[in-house]
Design an enzyme around this catalytic site. Sequence first.
Site, short mmCIF file in Angstrom:
data_model
loop_
_atom_site.label_atom_id
_atom_site.label_comp_id
_atom_site.label_asym_id
_atom_site.label_seq_id
_atom_site.Cartn_x
_atom_site.Cartn_y
_atom_site.Cartn_z
CG ASP A 76 18.42 24.25 -15.33
OD1 ASP A 76 18.27 23.74 -16.46
OD2 ASP A 76 17.59 24.10 -14.41
CG ASP A 79 16.35 21.10 -17.91
OD1 ASP A 79 17.46 21.67 -17.89
OD2 ASP A 79 15.38 21.53 -17.26
CE1 TYR A 228 15.84 27.02 -11.44
CE2 TYR A 228 15.46 26.58 -13.76
CZ TYR A 228 16.05 26.24 -12.55
OH TYR A 228 16.85 25.13 -12.46
CD GLU A 473 16.25 18.00 -12.78
OE1 GLU A 473 16.44 18.47 -13.92
OE2 GLU A 473 15.14 18.06 -12.21
#
Length: 621
Positions: A76, A79, A228, A473
Site C-alpha cells: 500500500d 511498508d 486502516y 511516505e
Amino acid sequence: MGLCSMAITLFLVMGVAPLVLAGGHNYGEALSKSILFFEAQRSGYLPGNQRVKWRGNSGLFDGKANGVDLVGGYYDAGDNVKFGLPMAFTVTMMSWSIMEYGTQMGESGELGNAMNAVKWGTDYLIKAHPQPHVLYGEVGDGNTDHYCWQRPEDMTTSRNAYRIDQNNPGSDLAGETAAAMAAASIIFRRSNPAYSRELLTHAYQLFDFADKYRGKYDSSITVAQKYYRSVSGYADELLWAAAWLYKATSNEYYLDYLGKNGDALGGTGWAMTEFGWDVKYAGVQTLVAKFLMGGKAGNHAPVFGKYQEKAEFFMCSCLGKSSHNVQKTPGGLIFRQRWNNLQFVTSASFLLTVYSDYLTSARKNLHCSSGTVAPSELLAFAKSQVDYILGDNPRATSYMVGYGNNFPQQVHHRGSSIVSVKVNPSFVSCRGGYATWFSRKASDPNLLTGAIVGGPDAYDNFADHRDNYEQTEPATYNNAPLLGILARLHGGHGGYNQLLPVDIAVAKPIAVQPKPTPVKEISSAAPIAIEQKTTASWVANGKTYYRYSVVVANKSGKTIKNLNLSVSKLYGPLWGLTKSSSGSYRFPTWVRSLPAGKTMEFVYIHTASPAEVSVSSYTLA
C-alpha cells in the site's frame, strides 16, 4: 460532523496541443510517472516487461500457510503489508480514471500501462475471493512489519493472511472490493470480455456478501485497526458498490437500492468535506448525480436530487463557496490532516474534475450558497491543486518523486531507501535495515519515480527526512485519482465532452461481444476531410449496435468557422455536434472554430451501416 475526520462512457477529444499553462507543467510526463509508481509497489512474481528494474520478486509464499494463493497485488505504501481496503479503493479509482479519460491516456501512450496497473490489482483481488462469502483482506501484520526495515525481497516478517466470512463479516471491505471489481469490469469489457465477466461475477457475489452479512471489517480483522480503521463504517461502501454495479450493468436492482437506501445508509444525509479510502459518500453522491443528470433516475429522482445536493456541497466546500469550507494552506492547498494530506487533495481534485465535465455535458452550472459557479471554475481549481503538487507552491517543491528539479530525496519507503537486490543481493536483516539504511542521511539509492508523498503541513512546510513518515511516505491511493486528472489536463480543456447520456445497457448475463467490422469512409469537400470508421459493436436485446467515430479535419491554412454538416440515414443518438433548427449540424457549444491543421471528432450509435456525412457550408477566416 463526526465522519469528517475522515457508462461505458464515450469520449470526444479535439485535436489540441497538450495543456501547458501557468506553471508550464508537462502533464503528460507526470501522467507517465504516476503510473510507473505502481510497478514499484508490485508484490509477487514480476513480469518480463517490468519497467522498475530495481525491484525483484517478493511475497512468493503469501497465503500458503492459510491454504490459499495470495501471491501478487500491491504494497500500500512504504511498508510490505498488503491491506485489502486501500488496495481495492486504489483499483476503483484507477478504473474510474480510465473510464473517464481513457482516450486521453491512449493519446499519451499510457492507456495500456494504466490498464495493466488495474489488472495487477484485480488479479490479486480475484485470488483473495476464493468463495462467494470469503474474502482475504490483509496479508502481513503492520506491527511486525513496522518493527523491521527490509526490502520486500528480504522479508522475514509474518505473512499471515486475514479474512472475513459469514461469521466474521466486513461489509466495508467486501463493498469496496465489489466496487473495484465492477468498475474494472467496465474498462476490460471491450479488450477482454471474458475477464470482464469474471470480474462482474465476483462483484455480484461480494455485494451480496456485504449486504447480507453486515459488519465492520476491522472488527473481524482487528490487526488492521491501527492502520486502516474503518471510521465511517460500512454504509457508504454499500452505496458505493451499488452505484458501481449499476454503472457496470444497468441493472435496475442496484438503481433501486440507491433510491430505497439513500436515506437509511446516509447517502442523502451526509454533507462531506473529504473523500478517500475510508469515506466514500462524496464519491457515491457524485456518481448518483451523474445518473440523475443523465436521465437515469426514474421514480427515484427526488431522492437522487438529495444525493446531488450533497455532492454539490462537497464541490462548493472545496472551492470555498459553501457555508462550511475546507481548510486551505496559505499557498492554497486543501488541508485535511498532517499525516498524508495529499491523499485528500488528489481524490477531491478528481471529483471536482469529473463533476466539472458532467455539468458541462448537462449544460448546467454549480449552485453554491455564495452564488452560481461555472463548470470551468471547478476544473481550474482542480488544476491549481495539481500544479501545487507538481511544484507551484511556496517551497517550489514537487511532491511527485522524480518530477521537476526539487523533489523529495529521502522517501519513507523500504524498497526505495535500501540498495536494490539487483545491485547488492546481500541479505538485509530486520533491524539491520534500520541501522544501515533507515538512519542514513542521504538520498535514496532507488528513485521511486512518480510517487506522491504525504506532502506539506498546514503552513506549506515540509521536511524531507526518511523518519518523517507523515510527510514523506507515499501511497497507492494518493496516485490513483491523479491518473485521471493528469490525463484530463494533458488532453486539454477545449475539446472534451463527457457525452453524459451514453451508458449502454448491458443485459445480464452479458452477451459475448462480436468482433467489430471496421468501416472506413473518407470524403472530402476541400479544404475539409471527413473520415468515418466503426470503433465498437455489441449485442443487446438481439440487436447488433455499432459505434461510429467521425473525424473532421481542416486541411486548409486558415481557420474554419460557421461549419454546417449534413448527416442523413442516422437512426440513433449522436454526440459532439449541435443540431440546428434547419436540421443541419454545427460545432458543439464548446467549440467556435476549427483551426488550420486541427481535427474534431463526433460519434453516433445505431444498428445500421454508416450514416451519410457531408459538408453543407462553412467560412474561412
